[in-house]
Design a protein around this motif. Structure first.
Motif, mmCIF file in Angstrom:
data_model
loop_
_atom_site.group_PDB
_atom_site.id
_atom_site.type_symbol
_atom_site.label_atom_id
_atom_site.label_comp_id
_atom_site.label_asym_id
_atom_site.label_seq_id
_atom_site.Cartn_x
_atom_site.Cartn_y
_atom_site.Cartn_z
ATOM 1 N N ARG A 18 0.836 -1.213 0.000
ATOM 2 C CA ARG A 18 0.000 0.000 0.000
ATOM 3 C C ARG A 18 0.868 1.260 0.000
ATOM 4 O O ARG A 18 0.577 2.217 -0.719
ATOM 5 C CB ARG A 18 -0.926 0.002 1.215
ATOM 6 N N GLU A 40 -7.655 -0.579 -6.432
ATOM 7 C CA GLU A 40 -7.071 -0.931 -5.127
ATOM 8 C C GLU A 40 -6.992 0.307 -4.236
ATOM 9 O O GLU A 40 -7.384 0.281 -3.062
ATOM 10 C CB GLU A 40 -5.655 -1.471 -5.307
ATOM 11 N N PHE A 44 -8.584 1.211 -0.286
ATOM 12 C CA PHE A 44 -7.700 1.147 0.882
ATOM 13 C C PHE A 44 -8.412 1.532 2.178
ATOM 14 O O PHE A 44 -8.362 0.804 3.171
ATOM 15 C CB PHE A 44 -6.482 2.067 0.693
ATOM 16 N N THR A 52 -6.490 -5.753 -1.257
ATOM 17 C CA THR A 52 -7.476 -5.262 -2.222
ATOM 18 C C THR A 52 -7.133 -5.620 -3.671
ATOM 19 O O THR A 52 -7.978 -5.439 -4.551
ATOM 20 C CB THR A 52 -7.634 -3.738 -2.094
#
Length: 233
Positions: A18, A40, A44, A52
């Motif tokens: 991320r 994605e 989050f 994701t």
């Protein structure tokens, strides 16, 4: 066997992924992200402890494109494993924001002088709708937008339209011109005989009242047709 101190846990890998995606987005912008990566990114906050990526890829596989994911009905999105109601809210809010942005671009403008913005707004709002919608843009004497209303919502291939109801709403808005719009969920914007007949009926009723029908636009999948351009009105 001793634990490997250098081995990352799934949670660490998840967090690192991320962060890397965020940094790439900040440094290089949205064009640096693939469609599934941007999806994605949107998920989050809604799914803080989920991976994701498989969810984003599943959505693209199911619906076919980024824009189709955003426009997908809630009930279809619920079929995707891992999507919560909060994450679906996020997706639908982004879609609504895009439509509202394009609509704001029309404010205080003469619509006939901003035709590309009109089409962008209508396509963002309607091209991926799973059912037919009949929409009317009500204009004033300077072709400014008074109101934008979805008059009817129908099935996958039919929307009932009542010409006298259309004119009644125009009079209530004190509109002097109209732009009629509907979508074809099949993707083919070719006007049907019924589309043409209905449009001519509205023109016939509107003309003696001083209301002009500027156009009837049919929105298809990534394409549109103007009955005015086809000389059908």
């Amino acid at each position: 066997m001793a634990d490997n101190p250098d081995a990352s846990t799934p949670a660490q890998h998840h967090k690192g992924h991320r962060q890397r995606l965020r940094e790439r987005f900040r440094k290089s912008g949205e064009d640096s992200l693939a469609d599934y990566e941007l999806l994605e990114f949107l998920l989050f906050a809604a799914l803080p402890r989920r991976d994701t990526k498989p969810i984003a890829k599943a959505m693209l596989q199911r619906f076919g494109s980024f824009s189709a994911v955003l426009a997908a009905p809630r009930e279809r999105l619920r079929e995707i494993s891992g999507l919560s109601d909060v994450s679906i809210d996020t997706i639908k809010a982004v879609h609504a924001a895009i439509a509202r942005y394009h609509r704001a671009e029309l404010s205080d403008r003469q619509l006939l002088d901003s035709w590309s913005k009109v089409i962008a707004y209508l396509q963002a709002s309607m091209e991926l709708s799973p059912v037919e919608q009949f929409r009317i843009l009500f204009l004033d004497r300077k072709n400014g937008l008074i109101a934008d209303e979805v008059q009817q919502t129908g099935t996958v291939d039919h929307t009932p339209v009542y010409p006298r109801e259309v004119i009644r709403r125009a009079l209530e808005h004190s509109a002097t011109a109209l732009i009629l719009v509907h979508n074809h969920p099949s993707g083919d914007p070719t006007p049907s005989r019924a589309d043409i007949q209905m449009t001519k009926k509205i023109v016939e009723i509107a003309k003696p009242l001083g209301i002009e029908v500027h156009d009837h636009i049919i929105i298809g999948l990534r394409d549109n047709v103007s009955l005015r351009a086809l000389q059908l009105i």
